[in-house]
Design a protein around this motif. Sequence first.
Motif, PDB file in Angstrom:
ATOM      1  N   ASP A 241      50.029 -73.844   2.929  1.00  0.00           N
ATOM      2  CA  ASP A 241      49.985 -73.580   1.488  1.00  0.00           C
ATOM      3  C   ASP A 241      50.772 -74.629   0.721  1.00  0.00           C
ATOM      4  O   ASP A 241      50.328 -75.115  -0.334  1.00  0.00           O
ATOM      5  N   ARG A 242      51.927 -75.016   1.238  1.00  0.00           N
ATOM      6  CA  ARG A 242      52.732 -76.044   0.559  1.00  0.00           C
ATOM      7  C   ARG A 242      52.017 -77.393   0.552  1.00  0.00           C
ATOM      8  O   ARG A 242      52.227 -78.206  -0.357  1.00  0.00           O
ATOM      9  N   ALA A 243      51.152 -77.621   1.554  1.00  0.00           N
ATOM     10  CA  ALA A 243      50.426 -78.882   1.634  1.00  0.00           C
ATOM     11  C   ALA A 243      49.138 -78.870   0.808  1.00  0.00           C
ATOM     12  O   ALA A 243      48.428 -79.878   0.770  1.00  0.00           O
ATOM     13  N   GLY A 244      48.837 -77.754   0.162  1.00  0.00           N
ATOM     14  CA  GLY A 244      47.667 -77.709  -0.703  1.00  0.00           C
ATOM     15  C   GLY A 244      46.477 -76.959  -0.134  1.00  0.00           C
ATOM     16  O   GLY A 244      45.372 -77.037  -0.691  1.00  0.00           O
ATOM     17  N   TYR A 245      46.685 -76.192   0.954  1.00  0.00           N
ATOM     18  CA  TYR A 245      45.614 -75.383   1.555  1.00  0.00           C
ATOM     19  C   TYR A 245      45.912 -73.923   1.223  1.00  0.00           C
ATOM     20  O   TYR A 245      46.688 -73.263   1.908  1.00  0.00           O
ATOM     21  N   HIS A 246      45.300 -73.426   0.165  1.00  0.00           N
ATOM     22  CA  HIS A 246      45.661 -72.120  -0.389  1.00  0.00           C
ATOM     23  C   HIS A 246      44.668 -71.039   0.025  1.00  0.00           C
ATOM     24  O   HIS A 246      43.478 -71.133  -0.262  1.00  0.00           O
ATOM     25  N   ARG A 247      45.159 -70.007   0.697  1.00  0.00           N
ATOM     26  CA  ARG A 247      44.352 -68.833   1.006  1.00  0.00           C
ATOM     27  C   ARG A 247      44.673 -67.771  -0.031  1.00  0.00           C
ATOM     28  O   ARG A 247      45.824 -67.393  -0.219  1.00  0.00           O
ATOM     29  N   ILE A 248      43.628 -67.289  -0.703  1.00  0.00           N
ATOM     30  CA  ILE A 248      43.821 -66.416  -1.853  1.00  0.00           C
ATOM     31  C   ILE A 248      43.100 -65.088  -1.621  1.00  0.00           C
ATOM     32  O   ILE A 248      41.920 -65.076  -1.274  1.00  0.00           O
ATOM     33  N   ASP A 249      43.797 -63.987  -1.813  1.00  0.00           N
ATOM     34  CA  ASP A 249      43.187 -62.663  -1.818  1.00  0.00           C
ATOM     35  C   ASP A 249      43.260 -62.134  -3.243  1.00  0.00           C
ATOM     36  O   ASP A 249      44.340 -61.862  -3.759  1.00  0.00           O
ATOM     37  N   THR A 250      42.122 -61.999  -3.870  1.00  0.00           N
ATOM     38  CA  THR A 250      42.060 -61.502  -5.241  1.00  0.00           C
ATOM     39  C   THR A 250      40.697 -60.857  -5.449  1.00  0.00           C
ATOM     40  O   THR A 250      39.697 -61.319  -4.893  1.00  0.00           O
ATOM     41  N   PRO A 251      40.622 -59.776  -6.214  1.00  0.00           N
ATOM     42  CA  PRO A 251      39.329 -59.110  -6.420  1.00  0.00           C
ATOM     43  C   PRO A 251      38.380 -59.889  -7.326  1.00  0.00           C
ATOM     44  O   PRO A 251      37.187 -59.584  -7.367  1.00  0.00           O
ATOM     45  N   ALA A 252      38.900 -60.898  -8.046  1.00  0.00           N
ATOM     46  CA  ALA A 252      38.029 -61.668  -8.951  1.00  0.00           C
ATOM     47  C   ALA A 252      38.692 -62.995  -9.293  1.00  0.00           C
ATOM     48  O   ALA A 252      39.919 -63.095  -9.341  1.00  0.00           O
ATOM     49  N   LEU A 253      37.875 -64.009  -9.498  1.00  0.00           N
ATOM     50  CA  LEU A 253      38.382 -65.285  -9.971  1.00  0.00           C
ATOM     51  C   LEU A 253      37.321 -65.974 -10.818  1.00  0.00           C
ATOM     52  O   LEU A 253      36.130 -65.798 -10.618  1.00  0.00           O
ATOM     53  N   ASP A 254      37.798 -66.754 -11.788  1.00  0.00           N
ATOM     54  CA  ASP A 254      36.933 -67.539 -12.668  1.00  0.00           C
ATOM     55  C   ASP A 254      37.060 -69.006 -12.286  1.00  0.00           C
ATOM     56  O   ASP A 254      38.178 -69.521 -12.141  1.00  0.00           O
ATOM     57  N   VAL A 255      35.920 -69.673 -12.142  1.00  0.00           N
ATOM     58  CA  VAL A 255      35.899 -71.079 -11.746  1.00  0.00           C
ATOM     59  C   VAL A 255      35.006 -71.845 -12.713  1.00  0.00           C
ATOM     60  O   VAL A 255      33.892 -71.407 -13.019  1.00  0.00           O
ATOM     61  N   THR A 256      35.496 -72.973 -13.201  1.00  0.00           N
ATOM     62  CA  THR A 256      34.684 -73.866 -14.022  1.00  0.00           C
ATOM     63  C   THR A 256      34.707 -75.240 -13.374  1.00  0.00           C
ATOM     64  O   THR A 256      35.782 -75.770 -13.082  1.00  0.00           O
ATOM     65  N   MET A 257      33.527 -75.818 -13.107  1.00  0.00           N
ATOM     66  CA  MET A 257      33.442 -77.126 -12.477  1.00  0.00           C
ATOM     67  C   MET A 257      32.157 -77.811 -12.898  1.00  0.00           C
ATOM     68  O   MET A 257      31.155 -77.156 -13.205  1.00  0.00           O
ATOM     69  N   GLU A 258      32.194 -79.121 -12.928  1.00  0.00           N
ATOM     70  CA  GLU A 258      31.015 -79.894 -13.321  1.00  0.00           C
ATOM     71  C   GLU A 258      30.071 -80.139 -12.154  1.00  0.00           C
ATOM     72  O   GLU A 258      28.867 -80.257 -12.328  1.00  0.00           O
ATOM     73  N   ALA A 259      30.615 -80.195 -10.936  1.00  0.00           N
ATOM     74  CA  ALA A 259      29.775 -80.461  -9.768  1.00  0.00           C
ATOM     75  C   ALA A 259      28.950 -79.242  -9.407  1.00  0.00           C
ATOM     76  O   ALA A 259      29.287 -78.108  -9.763  1.00  0.00           O
ATOM     77  N   GLY A 260      27.847 -79.458  -8.681  1.00  0.00           N
ATOM     78  CA  GLY A 260      27.037 -78.354  -8.207  1.00  0.00           C
ATOM     79  C   GLY A 260      27.752 -77.599  -7.102  1.00  0.00           C
ATOM     80  O   GLY A 260      28.751 -78.063  -6.549  1.00  0.00           O
TER      81      GLY A 260
END
Length: 286
Positions: A241-260
């Motif tokens: 996680d400290r190195a940037g590999y994040h495991r996330i447990d959450t019932p919902a998340l919003d993502v905005t990105m330009e790539a497909g």
Amino acid sequence: MSGTVLAVTPRTQAELAAVLTDFAQHGIELLVIDGGDGTIRDVLTAAATVWTGAMPRVAIVPSGKTNALALDLGILDHWTLDQALAAARDGASIVRTPGRGRTRRHRPETPRLPVRRGRVRRGDRTGAAAHRAGAFKGFAVGVALSWAIVQTLFGRASGMWRAGNRMHVRYDSAADAGRVADTDTHRYILLASTLTRMPLGVQPFGAARDGLKTLLVDAPPRWLAAAAPLIVAGSPAKWLDRAGYHRIDTPALDVTMEAGFILDGEVYPGGALTIRQAAPISFVVP
């Protein structure tokens, strides 16, 4: 269960909606889907608008390019309709809480229906390339992830995999109740799923568990050669996680990105996407 079986092959979304509406009016007790993850996604998406309350039990006869859900449920590729009906009569079933995604800003060709179960992966070209190479069913997921890692380790420093794509990600942190994580930076990969068992035995989310699980990796990925085997094996090492590999447990998340992005093996254009858990579904199992 009665012995009546209604079999149809809808060819458009409109036909599918009409068929499911007719099924609901007949009060069916079991909905059987013959196909892969993409077909299952389409049917359950449409079914969510027909059955606003409890859905009938669902049985899957896997026959598509990718059958990750069937693998998660312990259904073998050679499972037949007769076997599914027999299992349904015996009452064998398991409850899964699927994921649900909805695009919030659309290009004209982007599907507008909510997705009842899915995976979201950065890298729309990789999944398509895996299928062209002959990697179908559960192997396509492993091939796509492996190809991304190879391209990162041995590709050019300026390559798209190392640079990643800019993503804005917002979610409520289950590990830190009440805290809202809101980040806007370049990401190497985003992988989300409600599956408890992933193809090829990989464990990118750590120990098997229910619910919506997400792996979010910062770009450019740090110490990938050392981190990749640990991520695939589900290692709980704190330094990941400290190195940037994040495991996330959450019932919902919003993502905005330009790539497909890829959802259940299908490629969609970029934009704003909401991913959340949906109502539980009872699946018939062997």
